[in-house]
Each structure stands twice: as structure tokens, then as C-alpha cells.
Write a protein that holds these residues in place. Structure first.
Motif, mmCIF file in Angstrom:
data_model
loop_
_atom_site.group_PDB
_atom_site.id
_atom_site.type_symbol
_atom_site.label_atom_id
_atom_site.label_comp_id
_atom_site.label_asym_id
_atom_site.label_seq_id
_atom_site.Cartn_x
_atom_site.Cartn_y
_atom_site.Cartn_z
ATOM 1 N N ILE A 1 45.131 42.603 44.408
ATOM 2 C CA ILE A 1 44.941 42.486 45.861
ATOM 3 C C ILE A 1 43.771 43.355 46.321
ATOM 4 O O ILE A 1 43.388 44.323 45.649
ATOM 5 C CB ILE A 1 46.209 42.887 46.657
ATOM 6 N N ASP A 2 43.221 42.978 47.450
ATOM 7 C CA ASP A 2 42.251 43.814 48.143
ATOM 8 C C ASP A 2 43.057 44.862 48.898
ATOM 9 O O ASP A 2 43.978 44.513 49.651
ATOM 10 C CB ASP A 2 41.451 42.945 49.121
ATOM 11 N N LYS A 3 42.755 46.132 48.689
ATOM 12 C CA LYS A 3 43.579 47.192 49.275
ATOM 13 C C LYS A 3 43.495 47.219 50.803
ATOM 14 O O LYS A 3 44.388 47.727 51.469
ATOM 15 C CB LYS A 3 43.189 48.560 48.708
ATOM 16 N N GLU A 4 42.408 46.679 51.327
ATOM 17 C CA GLU A 4 42.225 46.654 52.785
ATOM 18 C C GLU A 4 43.048 45.518 53.399
ATOM 19 O O GLU A 4 43.926 45.756 54.231
ATOM 20 C CB GLU A 4 40.732 46.448 53.097
ATOM 21 N N GLU B 1 45.427 41.028 50.677
ATOM 22 C CA GLU B 1 45.420 39.628 50.213
ATOM 23 C C GLU B 1 45.071 39.585 48.727
ATOM 24 O O GLU B 1 44.278 40.393 48.245
ATOM 25 C CB GLU B 1 44.346 38.817 50.970
ATOM 26 N N SER B 2 45.628 38.591 48.039
ATOM 27 C CA SER B 2 45.281 38.385 46.630
ATOM 28 C C SER B 2 43.829 37.947 46.519
ATOM 29 O O SER B 2 43.344 37.167 47.341
ATOM 30 C CB SER B 2 46.154 37.285 46.033
ATOM 31 N N ILE B 3 43.135 38.419 45.519
ATOM 32 C CA ILE B 3 41.749 38.007 45.317
ATOM 33 C C ILE B 3 41.702 36.944 44.207
ATOM 34 O O ILE B 3 42.676 36.738 43.490
ATOM 35 C CB ILE B 3 40.837 39.208 44.981
ATOM 36 N N ASP B 4 40.587 36.269 44.111
ATOM 37 C CA ASP B 4 40.416 35.221 43.099
ATOM 38 C C ASP B 4 40.118 35.870 41.751
ATOM 39 O O ASP B 4 39.013 36.362 41.500
ATOM 40 C CB ASP B 4 39.251 34.308 43.540
ATOM 41 N N LEU B 5 41.128 35.865 40.900
ATOM 42 C CA LEU B 5 41.027 36.548 39.605
ATOM 43 C C LEU B 5 39.950 35.938 38.716
ATOM 44 O O LEU B 5 39.200 36.659 38.053
ATOM 45 C CB LEU B 5 42.354 36.432 38.857
ATOM 46 N N GLU B 6 39.908 34.614 38.699
ATOM 47 C CA GLU B 6 38.950 33.937 37.822
ATOM 48 C C GLU B 6 37.524 34.293 38.203
ATOM 49 O O GLU B 6 36.690 34.576 37.352
ATOM 50 C CB GLU B 6 39.160 32.421 37.876
ATOM 51 N N ASN B 7 37.250 34.263 39.497
ATOM 52 C CA ASN B 7 35.921 34.615 39.998
ATOM 53 C C ASN B 7 35.551 36.055 39.682
ATOM 54 O O ASN B 7 34.468 36.335 39.184
ATOM 55 C CB ASN B 7 35.865 34.473 41.521
ATOM 56 N N GLU B 8 36.469 36.959 40.019
ATOM 57 C CA GLU B 8 36.090 38.373 40.001
ATOM 58 C C GLU B 8 36.289 39.060 38.657
ATOM 59 O O GLU B 8 35.556 39.981 38.322
ATOM 60 C CB GLU B 8 36.850 39.117 41.095
ATOM 61 N N TYR B 9 37.307 38.662 37.918
ATOM 62 C CA TYR B 9 37.587 39.342 36.652
ATOM 63 C C TYR B 9 37.797 38.366 35.486
ATOM 64 O O TYR B 9 38.211 38.779 34.408
ATOM 65 C CB TYR B 9 38.831 40.241 36.786
ATOM 66 N N GLY B 10 37.549 37.080 35.750
ATOM 67 C CA GLY B 10 37.840 36.049 34.755
ATOM 68 C C GLY B 10 37.207 36.313 33.406
ATOM 69 O O GLY B 10 37.872 36.207 32.364
ATOM 70 N N ASP B 11 35.935 36.687 33.393
ATOM 71 C CA ASP B 11 35.236 36.883 32.124
ATOM 72 C C ASP B 11 35.923 37.922 31.248
ATOM 73 O O ASP B 11 36.228 37.667 30.081
ATOM 74 C CB ASP B 11 33.783 37.315 32.375
ATOM 75 N N SER B 12 36.159 39.082 31.816
ATOM 76 C CA SER B 12 36.724 40.145 30.984
ATOM 77 C C SER B 12 38.177 39.840 30.636
ATOM 78 O O SER B 12 38.587 39.966 29.475
ATOM 79 C CB SER B 12 36.596 41.508 31.669
ATOM 80 N N LEU B 13 38.965 39.393 31.621
ATOM 81 C CA LEU B 13 40.382 39.097 31.344
ATOM 82 C C LEU B 13 40.523 37.986 30.299
ATOM 83 O O LEU B 13 41.295 38.115 29.348
ATOM 84 C CB LEU B 13 41.104 38.679 32.630
ATOM 85 N N LYS B 14 39.747 36.919 30.490
ATOM 86 C CA LYS B 14 39.897 35.766 29.595
ATOM 87 C C LYS B 14 39.439 36.055 28.170
ATOM 88 O O LYS B 14 39.946 35.477 27.212
ATOM 89 C CB LYS B 14 39.143 34.558 30.150
#
Lengths: 257, 257
Positions: free
Chosen positions: B120-123, B126-139
């Protein structure tokens, strides 16, 4: 002749799920780690819980005092060192030092703890003669030259001529997760009970510096514990834990900074 | 190209002050150790709590299921292995295996766990788009060939045509020690709340085999949580945790054997 050294040291890291709202190690985890280190020390030297159970004996903690100057933060490395200070007929004193070992640097002491223990017969629940039964092994490891420069257990009198100026601050019904393998409330749970007498707001401006607990009697599953708090100085509180029969279970003292 | 392997393993020992009345590792400690292992896995691979905070993000657990066949005893050695199973747009699945490593023998699996996470965005919360923001490293670390042969999260319906046949079994006022560094109730505390709906007597004849928790909303300091329990099968219970506004905070399921 024993060949082991007198102290035992455990190296630890502050795990994120054992921290408080400010990412500092919580007191209950610190307390548990002190006791785990004590257990390791005793086990390796032949007087651990599984050694003394052979004579149907169990360790019982009577007093605990923890004083911490700088509680470590999440992911910080720290270590706990413990040793036996003295052995009396009915009690033995065990001390602890807590050090920051941040980034592999030379350890810096960040706190100390003192504890007083008895061994009871599990059948009669009576204290046994420590010197007679375990004196040789315990004394061969005792060391009172190691430094533990904090005040011994602080016994606080009620402030107002013995009159009760305390108020019941919390009622806790003892649940299954409170109970340890001795069948009574885990001694470290009392640290949490005491800590939870204060609000999150209070902790934002006050850091717990020292806690003392005297374990007077045992509490069991289903007991209803009432915690009373009395302010004895600006940053100092005296706490009493009683059961539903109005028997004193524990007495505590907390000092904030 | 990443050079780290996809799994992370932590070796542990059951410390005496983290056991229950029968000297078995307690569920809260097991849960914390699962999460600590997950954190270690994520930190080493660049998507840990301190990495994502740089974008003002935080990990939030949505679901947790733990199934254990043989809970280890005091002083037993065990290990936890974790890996990312899949990455979706809003969620990622992280699995765990728990193994007994008693006496340095070949590890024997004694349990598994499944978890579902969002960032989530701490502000905005809301949940953020995981694939967009961290997809490369997570996948790049995701592995769905590793075995986690337990049922995914079990969603239990109320048994009686949606009618409430539950009764309030426990009221818990959220205290300071419940709160973690995210400012809400530590997710592992819910395991303890659930476990404490049952008596010591019950645990003498029933062993908790599986627990599922869905984290629906956050609980804060001072909230009054009510826990309702409904028996859905001989050894199976459905639990609902609500706050003082009657909002659902969490849903749970417990299976005993």
C-alpha cells in the motif's frame, strides 16, 4: 574441575515482528531472550530445566529487574551475556548484560538485568536447599567480580502511610496462551501486563527505562487478575497484581525517562 | 539477472519461553518466525520493508494460512523456508515450508503456510500496482514449481443461511503491546486472540492443526475488539473479529485434530 567458562553469550537480531510502534525491541521479547540465554547457560553446565527435572525439581524466578539505556531498533544486532553471581541456601542470583553489536563493532553495553531464582520440588511446591543439592555445580560457575552496576531489586512501599491510593487500571482474565510449561502464567507475560497499563500516547513521550517484578504467587488458567497502579514519583509507578481471591500474585515497579 | 536463489531458509530452535503448557512451540511465535523469514527473504532481494519505504510504500498481509502436522517441542531444531509463488497486479503469494531438523538429521517437513500480500501507499492507504512497480524484481524470484501442498485460504460461510448463530466469546481492548511499527495491531496478535477463544482443557484433548486469517481492516490502539465463534464442523470453527463500530477487522478459521 569444570572446563566451561562462567558466562554464556547469545547473539541476536531485533526481528521486525518483535518491535513496538517505534520499531524498538519490545520488553517482552527482551525478557524472553534473557531467560532463553539463562536456560542455555544452565543447560550447558548441567543444571538446566531438563537436568533438574530428573530430581522432580523446577526453577522458579522470584525477582527480575531489567534496566535499559538504549533499546535497540529493528534489524539491530545485540547480544546477551549471563552468569551466576552468588549462591545462597534458598536463592541464587543470576545477572545479565545486554550489548549493542551494531555493524560488527565492538560491543557497547546498553543495559543490565538482575534476577533471583529458587528451585522448587514440583510435588510439594516448596523451595529446596540449593547449597545442599546443587551448590557444587552452581558455585563452581559463580562469579561476583563481573560487573552489573544497576541497583538490586527495588522494593517500593505504598506512598501514603500504607493507605491504598491505587486504582484498578486493568482486569485480565488468564487465557491459554499465558500459560507456560510449568502450568502457570509465563513470567514474561507480567512484563507485558505492566507495559499495557500505559497508553500509546504516554509511550510517545516516555521511554521505559527500568522494570522490576517480584513474583509472589502463581496465577493459573481462568484466574482474573486485577492490576493496580500507583504513581510514586514523577516517572515512577508501583504496580500490584492480585487474583480474584485478593491474593497478591506479583508486585512491580516501572521507571520511565 | 539475479544471482540469489529463490528461497530463503532460517534455522531455529524452540526456545523454552516460547512454548505452550505442553512444551510445544506456540502458534504466535511460529507465525512471527514465518514473517521474520519472509522479511529476510525480501530484504536480501531488494523488496524488503526498508526498500519499499523509500517510495513511501508498506507491505500489508491480506491472508495467512498455517497448517502444521507435528508442532516441535522445546529445544527442538526446525527450519523455515520461504519463496514467492506468484505475482498478480494487486497481490503476491508467498509460501512457506516448515521442517524439523532434529539432531542434525535430514529435514522432515512438519508443516506449510500460504500468505497473500499487497503493497500500500502509506499516504493514501490504497494498494499499488505490484506488477508495474515491483514486478521485475518480484517475478524474477517467483517460483511456482516449489511444492506447497495445502489448501489455499479457506473461506467459510456462516453455517445457517447467513443467519448469525455466533456468540461473542471474547472482548479485547487493544493495548500498546498489540501495536506494531505500522501503527496498527500486529498481524500475529490475531493468531493469539483466536487461540485464546479455547480453554486449556480443550487444548488437552485437541491440537490446533490449521489456522486461516483474512485481514479485512486495521485495528488501532484503544479499539474494542469482539471475537465471535461459530462451530462449523466437529473440529472446525469460524471466527469473526469486529471493532466497536461493528466493522469486520478479520475473519478466521481454525481446524483441530
Amino acid at each position: 574441575m569444570n572446563t566451561m567458562k562462567k558466562t554464556e553469550t547469545t547473539n541476536l537480531v531485533v526481528e521486525s515482528f518483535n518491535t513496538d510502534f517505534e520499531r524498538r525491541l519490545n520488553f517482552e521479547t527482551l525478557g524472553k531472550n534473557l531467560l532463553n540465554c539463562a536456560e542455555l547457560h544452565a543447560n550447558k553446565r548441567g543444571f538446566g530445566v531438563d537436568d533438574i527435572i530428573k530430581r522432580n525439581h523446577a526453577w522458579v524466578m522470584a525477582r527480575l529487574s531489567i534496566e535499559i539505556f538504549d533499546m535497540p531498533y529493528m534489524f539491530d544486532e545485540y547480544s546477551i551475556t549471563t552468569w551466576v553471581e552468588k549462591v545462597y541456601r534458598m536463592f541464587t542470583n543470576r545477572n545479565f548484560s545486554i550489548s549493542s553489536t551494531l555493524n560488527g563493532q565492538r560491543p557497547t553495553v546498553i543495559g543490565y538485568a538482575r534476577s533471583v531464582w529458587a528451585i522448587i520440588d514440583k510435588e510439594t511446591r516448596e523451595s529446596i536447599d540449593l547449597e545442599n543439592e546443587y551448590g557444587d555445580s552452581l558455585k563452581s560457575y559463580a562469579d561476583n567480580e563481573l560487573d552489573c552496576p544497576i541497583q538490586p531489586f527495588i522494593r517500593l512501599k505504598s506512598s501514603v502511610n500504607g493507605q491504598q491510593s491505587t486504582t484498578v487500571e486493568m482486569v485480565h482474565k488468564v487465557v491459554a496462551s499465558d500459560i507456560d510449561y510449568n502450568g502457570h502464567v509465563n513470567s514474561m507475560k507480567y512484563i507485558t501486563y505492566l507495559c499495557d497499563l500505559f497508553s500509546l500516547e504516554y509511550y510517545k513521550t516516555h521511554k521505559l527505562k527500568r522494570v522490576d517484578i517480584a513474583y509472589v504467587s502463581e496465577a493459573y488458567f481462568g484466574d482474573t487478575l486485577t492490576l493496580s497502579r500507583e504513581q510514586t514519583d514523577e516517572n515512577q509507578y508501583r504496580i500490584e497484581v492480585k487474583n480474584q481471591k485478593n491474593e497478591i500474585i506479583a508486585r512491580g515497579m516501572m521507571v520511565f525517562k
